[in-house]
Enzyme design. Sequence first.
Site, mmCIF file in Angstrom:
data_model
loop_
_atom_site.group_PDB
_atom_site.id
_atom_site.type_symbol
_atom_site.label_atom_id
_atom_site.label_comp_id
_atom_site.label_asym_id
_atom_site.label_seq_id
_atom_site.Cartn_x
_atom_site.Cartn_y
_atom_site.Cartn_z
ATOM 1 N N LYS A 68 -8.546 -4.963 6.820
ATOM 2 C CA LYS A 68 -8.816 -3.784 6.003
ATOM 3 C C LYS A 68 -10.277 -3.698 5.584
ATOM 4 O O LYS A 68 -10.847 -2.600 5.507
ATOM 5 C CB LYS A 68 -7.890 -3.775 4.777
ATOM 6 N N TYR A 83 -4.996 -10.201 6.757
ATOM 7 C CA TYR A 83 -4.736 -8.790 6.423
ATOM 8 C C TYR A 83 -5.969 -8.181 5.756
ATOM 9 O O TYR A 83 -6.418 -7.091 6.140
ATOM 10 C CB TYR A 83 -3.528 -8.690 5.488
#
Length: 273
Positions: A149, A145
């Site tokens: 980002k 994740y």
Amino acid sequence: MSKIVLITGASSGMGKTTAELLLKKGFVVYGAARRIDKMNDLQQLGAKILCMDVTDDATMVSGVEEIIKNEGCIDVLINNAGFGFYGAVEDVSIKDARYQLDVNVFGAVRLIQLVLPYMRKNQFGKIVNISSIGGKLANPFGGWYHASKFALEALSDSLRMEVKHFGIDVIVIEPGGVKSEWSDIAMENARKVSEKGVYVTMVNKMIETGKKFKEKNAEPEIIANLILKAITVNKPKTRYSGGFMAKPLLLMKKIVSDKMMDKIILSQFKGKK
């Protein structure tokens, strides 16, 4: 004349709340998501609904074409669709890791590629990429994740300089803790992926800690208002942050060494191997 907005991930959470706010402010809003049945309320408020999967190129192309056919332009793109696939880097399959990047990075960038020709033609546009404070700092079990980002942050920086002379602004929104289904999904993924391995104690501690902080998460309206500000001011900042612990954690990341930051974060994961 009302500005035309395309917002992905509009079926829930920050996406839906932002769509509702922009409709109230007079924007023409196209809400896109896979789960169109969850956008009936948006449609009743005046939103135009698109069935779009950001991992399916055909749906993105057809969605943008429909907006151009109906409106002639797209003034604002809000790349909000995303999720967190949590689990130890060692445990998460490469297939799942790729899907994480497909949704959070490649889907966003593909939509940017599709809308840019129209924004350049009009010499105007706002591209809003919803990142996270997790695009600046990383926790255990969020590796893929965070990778997505961090990548979105870097791509936004490059893009901002590339398109500035076309009158196009690129804006990054970095939420901290916000009330949504996101954290429950991320924690459930971590539990499934790593519950039987060597990281199970730390994963359980992460889930336990997350439950304690959950009630402190901010309402999604805080992020919706940041987005509204970013797309309506003449000279938007490159980044806006908000939500639970967003500003103190981002400040801490700037002034604290990597090793000290590791120690602070790991103090919340007091499990043994």
